[in-house]
Design a protein around this motif. Sequence first.
Motif, PDB file in Angstrom:
ATOM      1  N   ARG A  75       0.759  -1.107  -0.141  1.00  0.00           N
ATOM      2  CA  ARG A  75       0.097   0.012  -0.033  1.00  0.00           C
ATOM      3  C   ARG A  75       0.674   1.096  -0.137  1.00  0.00           C
ATOM      4  NH1 ARG A  75      -4.287  -2.203   4.554  1.00  0.00           N
ATOM      5  NH2 ARG A  75      -5.795  -3.448   3.059  1.00  0.00           N
ATOM      6  N   GLY A  76       2.226   1.285   0.769  1.00  0.00           N
ATOM      7  CA  GLY A  76       3.032   2.417   0.687  1.00  0.00           C
ATOM      8  C   GLY A  76       3.528   2.644  -0.531  1.00  0.00           C
ATOM      9  N   ALA A  77       3.848   1.668  -1.344  1.00  0.00           N
ATOM     10  CA  ALA A  77       4.419   1.723  -2.870  1.00  0.00           C
ATOM     11  C   ALA A  77       3.358   2.409  -3.510  1.00  0.00           C
ATOM     12  CB  ALA A  77       4.779   0.477  -3.279  1.00  0.00           C
ATOM     13  N   PHE A 229       1.845  -0.830  16.662  1.00  0.00           N
ATOM     14  CA  PHE A 229       0.845   0.186  16.281  1.00  0.00           C
ATOM     15  C   PHE A 229       1.354   1.504  16.181  1.00  0.00           C
ATOM     16  CE2 PHE A 229      -2.584   3.202  16.968  1.00  0.00           C
ATOM     17  CZ  PHE A 229      -3.348   2.904  16.138  1.00  0.00           C
ATOM     18  N   PHE A 230       2.204   1.909  16.865  1.00  0.00           N
ATOM     19  CA  PHE A 230       2.865   3.295  17.009  1.00  0.00           C
ATOM     20  C   PHE A 230       3.736   3.423  15.771  1.00  0.00           C
ATOM     21  CE2 PHE A 230       1.386   2.808  21.460  1.00  0.00           C
ATOM     22  CZ  PHE A 230       0.559   3.910  21.453  1.00  0.00           C
ATOM     23  N   ILE A 231       4.480   2.165  15.620  1.00  0.00           N
ATOM     24  CA  ILE A 231       5.597   2.208  14.537  1.00  0.00           C
ATOM     25  C   ILE A 231       4.858   2.448  13.337  1.00  0.00           C
ATOM     26  CG2 ILE A 231       7.195   0.540  13.330  1.00  0.00           C
ATOM     27  CD1 ILE A 231       7.803  -0.381  15.785  1.00  0.00           C
ATOM     28  N   PHE A 232       3.484   1.388  13.101  1.00  0.00           N
ATOM     29  CA  PHE A 232       2.667   1.705  12.029  1.00  0.00           C
ATOM     30  C   PHE A 232       2.298   3.199  11.700  1.00  0.00           C
ATOM     31  CE2 PHE A 232      -1.606   1.772  10.295  1.00  0.00           C
ATOM     32  CZ  PHE A 232      -1.496   1.270   8.887  1.00  0.00           C
ATOM     33  N   LEU A 233       1.831   3.866  12.688  1.00  0.00           N
ATOM     34  CA  LEU A 233       1.498   5.442  12.495  1.00  0.00           C
ATOM     35  C   LEU A 233       2.522   6.076  12.109  1.00  0.00           C
ATOM     36  CD1 LEU A 233      -0.796   6.051  15.949  1.00  0.00           C
ATOM     37  CD2 LEU A 233      -1.666   5.562  13.367  1.00  0.00           C
ATOM     38  N   TRP A 234       3.714   5.830  12.649  1.00  0.00           N
ATOM     39  CA  TRP A 234       4.820   6.640  12.189  1.00  0.00           C
ATOM     40  C   TRP A 234       5.145   6.295  10.726  1.00  0.00           C
ATOM     41  CZ3 TRP A 234       7.193  10.816  12.726  1.00  0.00           C
ATOM     42  CH2 TRP A 234       8.545  11.107  12.227  1.00  0.00           C
ATOM     43  N   LEU A 239       5.269   8.264   5.106  1.00  0.00           N
ATOM     44  CA  LEU A 239       4.726   8.057   3.701  1.00  0.00           C
ATOM     45  C   LEU A 239       4.101   9.601   3.337  1.00  0.00           C
ATOM     46  CD1 LEU A 239       2.915   4.672   3.512  1.00  0.00           C
ATOM     47  CD2 LEU A 239       4.980   5.491   2.453  1.00  0.00           C
ATOM     48  N   LEU A 240       3.217  10.082   4.284  1.00  0.00           N
ATOM     49  CA  LEU A 240       2.653  11.405   3.624  1.00  0.00           C
ATOM     50  C   LEU A 240       3.645  12.472   3.478  1.00  0.00           C
ATOM     51  CD1 LEU A 240       0.153  12.780   3.626  1.00  0.00           C
ATOM     52  CD2 LEU A 240       0.017  13.407   5.869  1.00  0.00           C
ATOM     53  N   VAL A 241       4.533  12.369   4.297  1.00  0.00           N
ATOM     54  CA  VAL A 241       5.646  13.501   4.191  1.00  0.00           C
ATOM     55  C   VAL A 241       6.575  13.246   2.652  1.00  0.00           C
ATOM     56  CG1 VAL A 241       8.014  14.125   4.863  1.00  0.00           C
ATOM     57  CG2 VAL A 241       5.989  13.990   6.656  1.00  0.00           C
ATOM     58  N   ALA A 242       6.649  11.624   2.364  1.00  0.00           N
ATOM     59  CA  ALA A 242       7.411  11.395   1.357  1.00  0.00           C
ATOM     60  C   ALA A 242       6.718  11.996   0.034  1.00  0.00           C
ATOM     61  CB  ALA A 242       7.779   9.957   1.257  1.00  0.00           C
ATOM     62  N   ILE A 244       4.373  14.234  -0.255  1.00  0.00           N
ATOM     63  CA  ILE A 244       4.256  15.823  -0.305  1.00  0.00           C
ATOM     64  C   ILE A 244       5.639  16.197  -1.009  1.00  0.00           C
ATOM     65  CG2 ILE A 244       4.369  17.923   0.962  1.00  0.00           C
ATOM     66  CD1 ILE A 244       2.531  16.473   2.951  1.00  0.00           C
ATOM     67  N   ARG A 245       6.505  15.685  -0.392  1.00  0.00           N
ATOM     68  CA  ARG A 245       8.041  15.933  -1.036  1.00  0.00           C
ATOM     69  C   ARG A 245       8.292  15.324  -2.320  1.00  0.00           C
ATOM     70  NH1 ARG A 245      12.408  14.690   3.778  1.00  0.00           N
ATOM     71  NH2 ARG A 245      12.012  16.678   4.975  1.00  0.00           N
ATOM     72  N   GLY A 246       7.658  14.371  -2.746  1.00  0.00           N
ATOM     73  CA  GLY A 246       7.673  13.997  -3.976  1.00  0.00           C
ATOM     74  C   GLY A 246       8.847  13.023  -4.107  1.00  0.00           C
ATOM     75  N   ASP A 247       9.288  12.249  -3.051  1.00  0.00           N
ATOM     76  CA  ASP A 247      10.147  11.307  -2.874  1.00  0.00           C
ATOM     77  C   ASP A 247       9.960  10.037  -3.326  1.00  0.00           C
ATOM     78  OD1 ASP A 247      11.565  13.436  -1.593  1.00  0.00           O
ATOM     79  OD2 ASP A 247      11.476  12.393   0.408  1.00  0.00           O
TER      80      ASP A 247
END
Length: 247
Positions: A75-77, A229-234, A239-242, A244-247
């Motif tokens: 899903r991240g990809a 669960f907190f690792i998943f949230l991080w 992913l959201l930051v990447a 936005i940055r277009g990484d």
Amino acid sequence: MDSLSLNRISVLGIPVDILPEDRIEDLIASFEDGRNHQIVLLSLWDLMRARRNVEYRTMIAGASLVLPISISIVRGARFLKRQEPVRYMPFEFVVKVLGALERKGKSVYLLGSSHGRLQRAETNIKTTFPGLRVVGRYAGHYPRTMEPAIIEAVRKSTPSLLLVGQGVPGRERWIPRNLPRFGSGIYLWCSDLFEVFAKSSGKPSRELFKRGLEWMPYTVRRPWKIYRFFIFLWYEILLLVARIRGD
């Protein structure tokens, strides 16, 4: 990993390979090139660990094949608009690899787990893959003084595949730490593989795995792992930051 020109993408800076199921056998055949090939079955927690641990990140970057086993990586990809990788259930992938090796009359060495479980696992592997030669086995949790002899035994048996499970120092990092001492072949670590083969530990149902919920039975048995669960949230934030940055 250039033998079949498989596509390698990056998810948060960690490499992930695209391997269609119908190319597994061709890939295994391409690994008969006189070199060492480590296969990494990558979970979300492994991906996040690799971001902060240099040795772990180096291991993954140097692997010949990195396959996602967590739906969150797929899903991240997709979220980062990368090519979507194929996700594999670890036990089923290993079975496919063993089947491909059996059809070529190849060999395997088994390392890890307890004596009883490893012996039962060997028996079941021989029954399921009668054309596959088991050229050696050694249980995990061994004294450190035994490691040179174990490494020498593996080296001399020249297996097509070294399967490593629980009980070796460094867990999956045991393979890259010792890889220069071995000859050519395929090297794969899977935590509970021998326990599943020995039928002392069940694998998650295909339905749970398909829905990305294979972690639930594991968390019930080890409730302290809920911190993940907190690792998943991080991970979701990164992913959201990447994105936005277009990484």
